[in-house]
Design a protein around this motif. Structure first.
Motif, PDB file in Angstrom:
ATOM      1  N   LEU A 107       0.836  -1.225   0.189  1.00  0.00           N
ATOM      2  CA  LEU A 107      -0.094  -0.132  -0.164  1.00  0.00           C
ATOM      3  C   LEU A 107       0.913   1.097   0.003  1.00  0.00           C
ATOM      4  O   LEU A 107       1.563   1.612   1.105  1.00  0.00           O
ATOM      5  N   PHE A 108       1.210   1.881  -1.238  1.00  0.00           N
ATOM      6  CA  PHE A 108       2.155   2.995  -1.318  1.00  0.00           C
ATOM      7  C   PHE A 108       1.400   4.362  -0.949  1.00  0.00           C
ATOM      8  O   PHE A 108       0.132   4.657  -1.621  1.00  0.00           O
ATOM      9  N   ILE A 109       1.717   5.000   0.066  1.00  0.00           N
ATOM     10  CA  ILE A 109       1.129   6.247   0.379  1.00  0.00           C
ATOM     11  C   ILE A 109       2.028   7.395   0.137  1.00  0.00           C
ATOM     12  O   ILE A 109       3.293   7.510   0.665  1.00  0.00           O
ATOM     13  N   SER A 110       1.506   8.249  -0.916  1.00  0.00           N
ATOM     14  CA  SER A 110       2.719   9.403  -1.164  1.00  0.00           C
ATOM     15  C   SER A 110       2.069  10.886  -0.914  1.00  0.00           C
ATOM     16  O   SER A 110       1.079  11.034  -0.657  1.00  0.00           O
ATOM     17  N   ASN A 111       3.023  11.804  -0.843  1.00  0.00           N
ATOM     18  CA  ASN A 111       2.778  12.817  -1.000  1.00  0.00           C
ATOM     19  C   ASN A 111       2.354  13.322  -2.597  1.00  0.00           C
ATOM     20  O   ASN A 111       2.190  12.479  -3.123  1.00  0.00           O
ATOM     21  N   HIS A 112       1.546  14.379  -2.532  1.00  0.00           N
ATOM     22  CA  HIS A 112       0.737  14.631  -3.573  1.00  0.00           C
ATOM     23  C   HIS A 112       0.769  16.043  -4.138  1.00  0.00           C
ATOM     24  O   HIS A 112       0.377  17.171  -3.586  1.00  0.00           O
ATOM     25  N   ARG A 113       1.604  16.179  -5.448  1.00  0.00           N
ATOM     26  CA  ARG A 113       1.884  17.634  -5.954  1.00  0.00           C
ATOM     27  C   ARG A 113       1.113  17.581  -7.224  1.00  0.00           C
ATOM     28  O   ARG A 113       0.830  18.722  -7.910  1.00  0.00           O
ATOM     29  N   ASP A 114       0.999  16.291  -7.864  1.00  0.00           N
ATOM     30  CA  ASP A 114       0.305  16.379  -9.467  1.00  0.00           C
ATOM     31  C   ASP A 114      -0.667  15.512  -9.568  1.00  0.00           C
ATOM     32  O   ASP A 114      -0.684  14.419  -9.122  1.00  0.00           O
ATOM     33  N   ILE A 115      -1.801  15.662 -10.009  1.00  0.00           N
ATOM     34  CA  ILE A 115      -2.858  14.688 -10.120  1.00  0.00           C
ATOM     35  C   ILE A 115      -2.538  13.491 -10.850  1.00  0.00           C
ATOM     36  O   ILE A 115      -2.839  12.415 -10.451  1.00  0.00           O
ATOM     37  N   ALA A 116      -2.051  13.442 -12.204  1.00  0.00           N
ATOM     38  CA  ALA A 116      -1.751  12.477 -12.937  1.00  0.00           C
ATOM     39  C   ALA A 116      -0.275  12.061 -12.732  1.00  0.00           C
ATOM     40  O   ALA A 116       0.008  10.874 -12.731  1.00  0.00           O
ATOM     41  N   MET A 117       0.675  12.698 -12.570  1.00  0.00           N
ATOM     42  CA  MET A 117       1.899  12.223 -12.735  1.00  0.00           C
ATOM     43  C   MET A 117       2.540  11.727 -11.271  1.00  0.00           C
ATOM     44  O   MET A 117       3.491  10.912 -11.414  1.00  0.00           O
ATOM     45  N   ASP A 118       1.981  11.866 -10.277  1.00  0.00           N
ATOM     46  CA  ASP A 118       2.266  11.244  -9.088  1.00  0.00           C
ATOM     47  C   ASP A 118       2.290   9.705  -9.260  1.00  0.00           C
ATOM     48  O   ASP A 118       3.149   9.078  -9.060  1.00  0.00           O
ATOM     49  N   PRO A 119       0.899   9.270  -9.515  1.00  0.00           N
ATOM     50  CA  PRO A 119       0.891   7.735  -9.552  1.00  0.00           C
ATOM     51  C   PRO A 119       1.633   7.274 -10.903  1.00  0.00           C
ATOM     52  O   PRO A 119       1.834   6.224 -10.954  1.00  0.00           O
ATOM     53  N   ALA A 120       1.731   8.088 -11.787  1.00  0.00           N
ATOM     54  CA  ALA A 120       2.325   7.602 -12.855  1.00  0.00           C
ATOM     55  C   ALA A 120       3.771   7.518 -12.999  1.00  0.00           C
ATOM     56  O   ALA A 120       4.435   6.684 -13.554  1.00  0.00           O
ATOM     57  N   LEU A 121       4.456   8.396 -12.460  1.00  0.00           N
ATOM     58  CA  LEU A 121       5.881   8.214 -11.877  1.00  0.00           C
ATOM     59  C   LEU A 121       6.072   7.071 -11.073  1.00  0.00           C
ATOM     60  O   LEU A 121       7.137   6.395 -11.298  1.00  0.00           O
ATOM     61  N   LEU A 122       5.413   6.773 -10.117  1.00  0.00           N
ATOM     62  CA  LEU A 122       5.573   5.687  -9.403  1.00  0.00           C
ATOM     63  C   LEU A 122       5.441   4.420 -10.121  1.00  0.00           C
ATOM     64  O   LEU A 122       6.176   3.376 -10.005  1.00  0.00           O
ATOM     65  N   ASN A 123       4.247   4.447 -11.082  1.00  0.00           N
ATOM     66  CA  ASN A 123       4.234   3.154 -11.872  1.00  0.00           C
ATOM     67  C   ASN A 123       5.324   2.961 -12.769  1.00  0.00           C
ATOM     68  O   ASN A 123       6.006   1.849 -13.257  1.00  0.00           O
TER      69      ASN A 123
END
Length: 392
Positions: A107-123
């Motif tokens: 369960l990855f919990i990240s800070n949130h700066r960008d709507i699409a790029m945050d999860p996209a970069l993690l992926n």
């Protein structure tokens, strides 16, 4: 609504067998096709743009011909993201990923700066290491258009029903979401979710305890205490550090309007425009840090939130712009970095400058504060150990 054979049908991403029909619906969606034309041919007259609709549909159908599974879509997205990052960033670095087990669901919990790029970069980072990509939590406030729902569910996104207002219905929806997250983890699917609802527009990332309480709804249903259930989720804090924020001025304007008028009303297409700008806008250097899976015992949401925050801030990658904004006495090369910051501030409306400065300064100041607190705790611990040794 959910049913017995597919209880999470109303919120889950698409399965493989649903991909071809979803793509077919996208290709027949005029709003989807027009949105692409409006972006790619922005300087053309609208009537001329729309004459190209059949051509665009044919081109997209040809490109999507081989897309039959979720993995096919993910590979296509990875190729697109690779090309986009080459144009919109100065490179992406990653740390901490080597400590994760490729066979384990997290369960990855990240800070949130960008709507699409945050999860996209993690992926993207996971994909580069041949690890499975995550299922992505996305608020239904971003899914006002049918084509947006199709796109997100094709890209392994599941729906968080934020638009529900009635307390009883909201509690029911949160319980449903909590059960889905646990079910995903138990069936080998990792999850990404932001540490709080909405982006941290002021640069201050902080975990909302309400997110952790939502996770625990399923734990309570199973009769488990908070600490034990949280351990079972394999929580991994993730920190995304962008050198430049393509939406810094837009975020500052929202903060200014809230401070000066008490409200801020988004335009109809603002979220979509933010997504596009976040993808194509210049981000400079980007760093993705994966923290350690949390296995320590935390008896309440406040203590667990503090640990997530500690790992996120410890993993933040600072850039010259952060030190410049914070006016910290750090040796920097007085070249392009200083020029970029001075040019950026000079280009802003006067009323927005302090907000943008705070946005870039916050990570440096917060990390400095976090490190100072850790040093103080270490010193206190050492004093206690020395005292115990002396008494012996």
């Amino acid at each position: 609504m959910p049913n017995q054979t597919d209880p999470f049908q109303d919120i889950r991403p698409y399965f493989d067998h649903e991909v071809p029909e979803a793509i077919s619906r996208l290709l027949d969606d005029a709003d989807f096709l027009h949105a692409i034309l409006n972006y790619r041919l922005a300087n053309w007259p609208k009537t001329v743009r729309y004459l190209f609709t059949p051509v665009l549909r044919w081109l997209l159908a040809r490109k999507a011909k081989g897309l039959r599974t979720v993995a096919d879509v993910q590979n296509m997205v990875a190729d697109f993201l690779q090309q986009s990052l080459q144009k919109s960033s100065a490179g992406v670095s990653v740390s901490g990923l080597e400590h994760l087990d490729p066979k384990q669901a997290y369960l990855f919990i990240s800070n949130h700066r960008d709507i699409a790029m945050d999860p996209a970069l993690l992926n993207w980072c996971l994909h580069q290491k041949s690890m499975d990509t995550v299922r992505i939590a996305i608020g239904d406030n971003l899914l006002k258009m049918p084509c947006a729902t199709e796109l997100m569910k094709l890209n392994k996104s599941f729906i968080v029903k934020r638009s529900i207002k009635a307390p009883r219905e909201m509690l029911k929806a949160l319980g449903h979401l909590s059960a889905y997250i646990k079910d995903s983890l138990e069936t080998g699917h990792s999850i990404w979710i932001a540490q709080k609802e909405g982006r941290a527009k002021d640069g201050l990332d902080q975990t909302d305890e309400a997110i952790l309480k939502m996770f625990n709804i399923e734990g309570k249903k199973r009769g488990m205490d908070f600490a034990t259930y949280m351990q079972s989720l394999n929580i991994v804090p993730v920190c995304l550090s962008y050198e430049f924020d393509p939406l810094d001025q837009a975020k500052a304007n929202e903060l200014y309007m809230l401070a000066s008028t008490g409200e801020y009303k988004k335009s109809e297409m603002e979220d979509i425009q933010s997504i596009v700008q976040g993808i194509v806008g210049q981000k400079g250097r980007v760093h993705v840090h994966f923290g350690e899976a949390i296995q320590a015992v935390f008896q309440d949401p406040a203590a667990l939130a503090a640990e997530i925050d500690r790992q996120i801030w410890a993993g933040y990658r600072l850039y010259p712009v952060n030190y410049l904004a914070a006016e910290m006495d750090v040796e920097l090369d007085p070249g392009e970095d200083s020029l970029w910051y001075q040019t950026k501030m000079a280009s802003l409306p006067t009323e927005l400058r302090s907000y943008v400065q705070q946005m870039y300064a916050a990570p440096a100041l917060k990390q400095q504060q976090t490190l100072a607190q850790q040093e103080q705790l270490a010193a206190q611990h050492k004093e206690l150990e020395d005292g115990a040794t002396y008494q012996l």
